[in-house]
Design a protein around this motif. Structure first.
Motif, PDB file in Angstrom:
ATOM      1  N   GLY A 208     -17.390   8.621   5.648  1.00  0.00           N
ATOM      2  CA  GLY A 208     -15.954   8.574   5.889  1.00  0.00           C
ATOM      3  C   GLY A 208     -15.165   9.464   4.951  1.00  0.00           C
ATOM      4  O   GLY A 208     -15.686   9.962   3.953  1.00  0.00           O
ATOM      5  N   ALA A 209     -13.893   9.645   5.321  1.00  0.00           N
ATOM      6  CA  ALA A 209     -13.018  10.490   4.518  1.00  0.00           C
ATOM      7  C   ALA A 209     -11.566  10.110   4.763  1.00  0.00           C
ATOM      8  O   ALA A 209     -11.180   9.753   5.873  1.00  0.00           O
ATOM      9  N   GLY A 210     -10.773  10.179   3.704  1.00  0.00           N
ATOM     10  CA  GLY A 210      -9.346   9.922   3.823  1.00  0.00           C
ATOM     11  C   GLY A 210      -8.806   9.160   2.633  1.00  0.00           C
ATOM     12  O   GLY A 210      -9.555   8.662   1.798  1.00  0.00           O
ATOM     13  N   LYS A 211      -7.500   9.057   2.574  1.00  0.00           N
ATOM     14  CA  LYS A 211      -6.857   8.353   1.469  1.00  0.00           C
ATOM     15  C   LYS A 211      -7.179   6.857   1.495  1.00  0.00           C
ATOM     16  O   LYS A 211      -7.106   6.186   0.468  1.00  0.00           O
ATOM     17  N   ALA A 212      -7.518   6.344   2.670  1.00  0.00           N
ATOM     18  CA  ALA A 212      -7.870   4.926   2.785  1.00  0.00           C
ATOM     19  C   ALA A 212      -9.370   4.701   2.870  1.00  0.00           C
ATOM     20  O   ALA A 212      -9.820   3.562   3.060  1.00  0.00           O
ATOM     21  N   ALA A 213     -10.177   5.758   2.717  1.00  0.00           N
ATOM     22  CA  ALA A 213     -11.626   5.634   2.930  1.00  0.00           C
ATOM     23  C   ALA A 213     -12.270   4.622   2.001  1.00  0.00           C
ATOM     24  O   ALA A 213     -13.146   3.842   2.418  1.00  0.00           O
ATOM     25  N   ALA A 214     -11.874   4.603   0.741  1.00  0.00           N
ATOM     26  CA  ALA A 214     -12.488   3.673  -0.217  1.00  0.00           C
ATOM     27  C   ALA A 214     -12.110   2.229   0.093  1.00  0.00           C
ATOM     28  O   ALA A 214     -12.957   1.328   0.040  1.00  0.00           O
ATOM     29  N   SER A 215     -10.846   1.988   0.429  1.00  0.00           N
ATOM     30  CA  SER A 215     -10.434   0.622   0.748  1.00  0.00           C
ATOM     31  C   SER A 215     -11.038   0.170   2.073  1.00  0.00           C
ATOM     32  O   SER A 215     -11.346  -1.015   2.250  1.00  0.00           O
ATOM     33  N   MET A 216     -11.247   1.087   2.997  1.00  0.00           N
ATOM     34  CA  MET A 216     -11.925   0.753   4.250  1.00  0.00           C
ATOM     35  C   MET A 216     -13.383   0.393   3.980  1.00  0.00           C
ATOM     36  O   MET A 216     -13.914  -0.566   4.552  1.00  0.00           O
ATOM     37  N   ALA A 217     -14.035   1.155   3.108  1.00  0.00           N
ATOM     38  CA  ALA A 217     -15.425   0.867   2.759  1.00  0.00           C
ATOM     39  C   ALA A 217     -15.543  -0.492   2.080  1.00  0.00           C
ATOM     40  O   ALA A 217     -16.467  -1.273   2.354  1.00  0.00           O
TER      41      ALA A 217
ATOM     42  N   HIS B 263      -3.028  -2.117   6.015  1.00  0.00           N
ATOM     43  CA  HIS B 263      -4.060  -2.048   4.992  1.00  0.00           C
ATOM     44  C   HIS B 263      -5.405  -2.518   5.548  1.00  0.00           C
ATOM     45  O   HIS B 263      -5.467  -3.525   6.267  1.00  0.00           O
ATOM     46  N   PRO B 264      -6.490  -1.808   5.226  1.00  0.00           N
ATOM     47  CA  PRO B 264      -7.809  -2.181   5.747  1.00  0.00           C
ATOM     48  C   PRO B 264      -8.192  -3.635   5.508  1.00  0.00           C
ATOM     49  O   PRO B 264      -8.819  -4.266   6.366  1.00  0.00           O
ATOM     50  N   LYS B 265      -7.838  -4.182   4.361  1.00  0.00           N
ATOM     51  CA  LYS B 265      -8.213  -5.570   4.067  1.00  0.00           C
ATOM     52  C   LYS B 265      -7.554  -6.545   5.036  1.00  0.00           C
ATOM     53  O   LYS B 265      -8.037  -7.671   5.227  1.00  0.00           O
ATOM     54  N   GLU B 266      -6.453  -6.119   5.670  1.00  0.00           N
ATOM     55  CA  GLU B 266      -5.743  -6.975   6.611  1.00  0.00           C
ATOM     56  C   GLU B 266      -6.168  -6.755   8.057  1.00  0.00           C
ATOM     57  O   GLU B 266      -6.011  -7.647   8.893  1.00  0.00           O
ATOM     58  N   VAL B 267      -6.690  -5.568   8.384  1.00  0.00           N
ATOM     59  CA  VAL B 267      -6.868  -5.227   9.798  1.00  0.00           C
ATOM     60  C   VAL B 267      -8.288  -4.895  10.247  1.00  0.00           C
ATOM     61  O   VAL B 267      -8.613  -5.030  11.426  1.00  0.00           O
ATOM     62  N   LEU B 268      -9.174  -4.461   9.340  1.00  0.00           N
ATOM     63  CA  LEU B 268     -10.468  -3.942   9.778  1.00  0.00           C
ATOM     64  C   LEU B 268     -11.348  -4.998  10.442  1.00  0.00           C
ATOM     65  O   LEU B 268     -11.971  -4.742  11.481  1.00  0.00           O
TER      66      LEU B 268
ATOM     67  N   LEU C 208      10.794   6.145  -6.074  1.00  0.00           N
ATOM     68  CA  LEU C 208      10.026   4.951  -5.758  1.00  0.00           C
ATOM     69  C   LEU C 208       8.567   5.218  -6.102  1.00  0.00           C
ATOM     70  O   LEU C 208       7.896   5.990  -5.436  1.00  0.00           O
ATOM     71  N   LYS C 209       8.095   4.596  -7.179  1.00  0.00           N
ATOM     72  CA  LYS C 209       6.728   4.816  -7.642  1.00  0.00           C
ATOM     73  C   LYS C 209       5.905   3.545  -7.447  1.00  0.00           C
ATOM     74  O   LYS C 209       6.148   2.535  -8.094  1.00  0.00           O
ATOM     75  N   THR C 210       4.935   3.628  -6.568  1.00  0.00           N
ATOM     76  CA  THR C 210       4.088   2.473  -6.261  1.00  0.00           C
ATOM     77  C   THR C 210       2.639   2.687  -6.666  1.00  0.00           C
ATOM     78  O   THR C 210       1.872   1.730  -6.712  1.00  0.00           O
ATOM     79  N   GLY C 211       2.264   3.945  -6.908  1.00  0.00           N
ATOM     80  CA  GLY C 211       0.853   4.265  -7.063  1.00  0.00           C
ATOM     81  C   GLY C 211       0.194   4.308  -5.698  1.00  0.00           C
ATOM     82  O   GLY C 211       0.806   3.995  -4.671  1.00  0.00           O
ATOM     83  N   PRO C 212      -1.079   4.719  -5.636  1.00  0.00           N
ATOM     84  CA  PRO C 212      -1.778   4.798  -4.349  1.00  0.00           C
ATOM     85  C   PRO C 212      -1.818   3.440  -3.656  1.00  0.00           C
ATOM     86  O   PRO C 212      -2.150   2.432  -4.269  1.00  0.00           O
ATOM     87  N   THR C 213      -1.480   3.409  -2.382  1.00  0.00           N
ATOM     88  CA  THR C 213      -1.505   2.159  -1.620  1.00  0.00           C
ATOM     89  C   THR C 213      -2.855   1.927  -0.959  1.00  0.00           C
ATOM     90  O   THR C 213      -3.159   0.828  -0.532  1.00  0.00           O
ATOM     91  N   ARG C 214      -3.654   2.995  -0.839  1.00  0.00           N
ATOM     92  CA  ARG C 214      -4.983   2.955  -0.230  1.00  0.00           C
ATOM     93  C   ARG C 214      -4.942   2.640   1.272  1.00  0.00           C
ATOM     94  O   ARG C 214      -5.858   2.059   1.829  1.00  0.00           O
ATOM     95  N   THR C 215      -3.836   3.037   1.890  1.00  0.00           N
ATOM     96  CA  THR C 215      -3.767   3.138   3.333  1.00  0.00           C
ATOM     97  C   THR C 215      -2.854   4.309   3.636  1.00  0.00           C
ATOM     98  O   THR C 215      -2.349   4.969   2.715  1.00  0.00           O
ATOM     99  N   ASN C 216      -2.631   4.596   4.923  1.00  0.00           N
ATOM    100  CA  ASN C 216      -1.804   5.760   5.247  1.00  0.00           C
ATOM    101  C   ASN C 216      -1.443   5.760   6.724  1.00  0.00           C
ATOM    102  O   ASN C 216      -2.249   6.132   7.563  1.00  0.00           O
ATOM    103  N   VAL C 217      -0.232   5.302   7.035  1.00  0.00           N
ATOM    104  CA  VAL C 217       0.276   5.389   8.406  1.00  0.00           C
ATOM    105  C   VAL C 217       1.576   6.194   8.432  1.00  0.00           C
ATOM    106  O   VAL C 217       2.512   5.884   9.160  1.00  0.00           O
ATOM    107  N   ASN C 218       1.614   7.207   7.607  1.00  0.00           N
ATOM    108  CA  ASN C 218       2.706   8.172   7.616  1.00  0.00           C
ATOM    109  C   ASN C 218       3.974   7.660   6.944  1.00  0.00           C
ATOM    110  O   ASN C 218       3.963   6.671   6.235  1.00  0.00           O
ATOM    111  N   ASP C 219       5.066   8.334   7.228  1.00  0.00           N
ATOM    112  CA  ASP C 219       6.316   8.044   6.533  1.00  0.00           C
ATOM    113  C   ASP C 219       7.000   6.793   7.081  1.00  0.00           C
ATOM    114  O   ASP C 219       6.877   6.462   8.267  1.00  0.00           O
TER     115      ASP C 219
END
Length: 432
Positions: free
Chosen positions: A54-63, A33-38, A414-425
């Motif tokens: 920027g662009a991507g499923k994690a773009a907003a959390s990265m911003a 997650h961006p909040k942990e690694v950026l 398994l329903k979590t809602g958007p996680t706002r990061t994305n490192v695949n399966d």
């Protein structure tokens, strides 16, 4: 079932296998997650003014994470998938469609190109990239219509093409991907921070590499379309045959002020989970973070390994967990509701032959399995009991690519809602 939170003590981890697996999934997500690694990848001097794109499923959390750690003035624009927004003070966040692009994605791509036009060598651009950026940052080139790209994208998604093949085509149909965003920003300095959702973590594949050199060619894009029997309009074919469709190569001078940094990868997620498993006192067998292929076939291999562990104590002894990451594909032949992780678990369920000592989870770390509302699914001994009680035929659901419907019937989505990061399966098989 709502699986957005999972908490339990270390003494009850294996006594509650489902909770144990769900907690492993959340650990994989948190590790990327961006909040942990950026923050640790940002330069020491963050007092400069910067334009953020920027662009991507994690773009907003990265911003959002960037705003928390950058000291200088920030302004700019990023695009993320619908429902993946985060609150930012200085950086505008726009939502658009994924995995098939829409008008909103096209409009924001135009605006991003306008933001970087006319910059000087004294300007700094920060580009935040993550999985999903290819669809979200859609700006057709060469007189190609958005409807052309939408049709080709849908066909590629159904074809079983690998992500690098899909992105090769996308890059050569785009006015912004394949290094073209960097060319528009030149001579400004660009710092790209990326979260990888692709096997091999290739910079040119993540979001179709808008700020990096591209080794693929227009001829390869045409070959991919031909190999998957995807019909394309004459204008698209003419464009791909034109020299203008070629992407930027490594020797292009427009790339000399670009810098690319990976801040999170699938391996990072698996490493964190492996440590958690071993801390719990059990073994982990990591098959790798680059697993590709048809979901149902990949599941057969995982199933064979799990059976060998349970029956022959090879290559490790139970209790243990088999871990893997990567991005499988599904060649759609049925008309069911799918998702590659649901497809994987359906096939795994068939391979494991109703044994009682297996529990498994397969889920996408972005919180969305394909285009459904679940991150993935769980497989437990209860799965088979529910299938028998409801007369659910696993082979029928698999043949119809209908994993979502099957696991919805067994109440194991398994329903979590958007996680706002994305490192695949993320896949884990617990063998007790």
């Amino acid at each position: 079932m709502d699986n957005s939170q999972s908490e339990f003590s270390s003494q009850t981890e294996i006594k509650d296998p489902e909770a144990f697996l769900i907690d492993l999934f959340h650990s994989a997500v948190n590790a990327a997650h961006p909040k942990e690694v950026l923050a640790k990848y940002l330069p020491k001097d963050t007092n400069k003014r910067a334009v953020v794109i920027g662009a991507g499923k994690a773009a907003a959390s990265m911003a959002q994470a960037l705003e928390q750690h950058w000291q200088g003035p920030l302004s700019g624009l990023v695009v993320t998938r619908y429902g993946h927004n985060e609150s930012c003070k200085h950086i505008e966040v726009v939502e658009a469609a994924h995995p098939v692009p829409d008008d909103a994605g096209q409009a924001v791509a135009k605006r991003i190109m306008q933001l970087v036009e006319g910059l000087t060598e004294d300007d700094v651009v920060i580009c935040l990239i993550s999985g999903g950026g290819s669809s979200l940052l859609s700006l057709p080139a060469g007189g190609i219509k958005l409807s052309d790209k939408q049709a080709i994208n849908k066909a590629l998604l159904k074809s079983g093409a690998a992500i690098d093949e899909m992105n090769c085509v996308r890059k050569h149909l785009s006015a912004i991907k394949g290094g073209r965003l960097a060319k528009a920003s030149y001579p400004a300095t660009i710092h790209t921070y990326a979260i990888s959702d692709v096997p091999g973590d290739e910079a040119t594949v993540i979001a179709s590499g808008p700020t990096v050199a591209d080794p693929t060619t227009s001829a390869q894009a045409l070959t991919i379309l031909e190999n998957y029997n995807i019909n394309i309009p004459d204008n698209v074919k003419a464009w791909l045959q034109s020299p203008e469709s070629e992407t930027l190569k490594a020797d292009d001078p427009a790339l000399k002020n670009t810098h690319f940094t990976l801040i999170a990868t699938p391996k990072d997620a698996l490493d964190a989970v492996q440590k958690q498993i071993e801390k719990a006192g059990i073994k982990a067998l990591v098959l790798g973070d680059k697993i590709e292929g048809e979901s149902k076939e990949v599941a057969k291999v995982h199933g064979a390994i799990a059976l060998n562990i349970a029956e022959n104590a090879q290559p490790i002894t139970p209790p243990c967990v088999i871990l893997s990451g990567g991005e499988t594909t599904v060649t759609v032949k049925g008309n069911g509701r799918g998702g590659r992780n649901a497809e994987f678990l359906l096939s795994l369920a068939i391979s494991l032959q109703k044994k009682q000592q297996y529990y498994a989870i397969a889920a996408d770390t972005d919180g969305i399995d394909g285009s459904e509302d679940n991150a993935g699914c769980l497989l437990t001994p209860q799965t088979y009991k529910s299938a028998v009680q409801q007369q659910l035929n696993l082979e029928h659901y698999l043949d119809n690519n209908d994993g979502y419907s099957f696991f919805k019937a067994t109440d194991q989505l398994l329903k979590t809602g958007p996680t706002r990061t994305n490192v695949n399966d993320f896949r884990a098989i617990l063998i007790l």
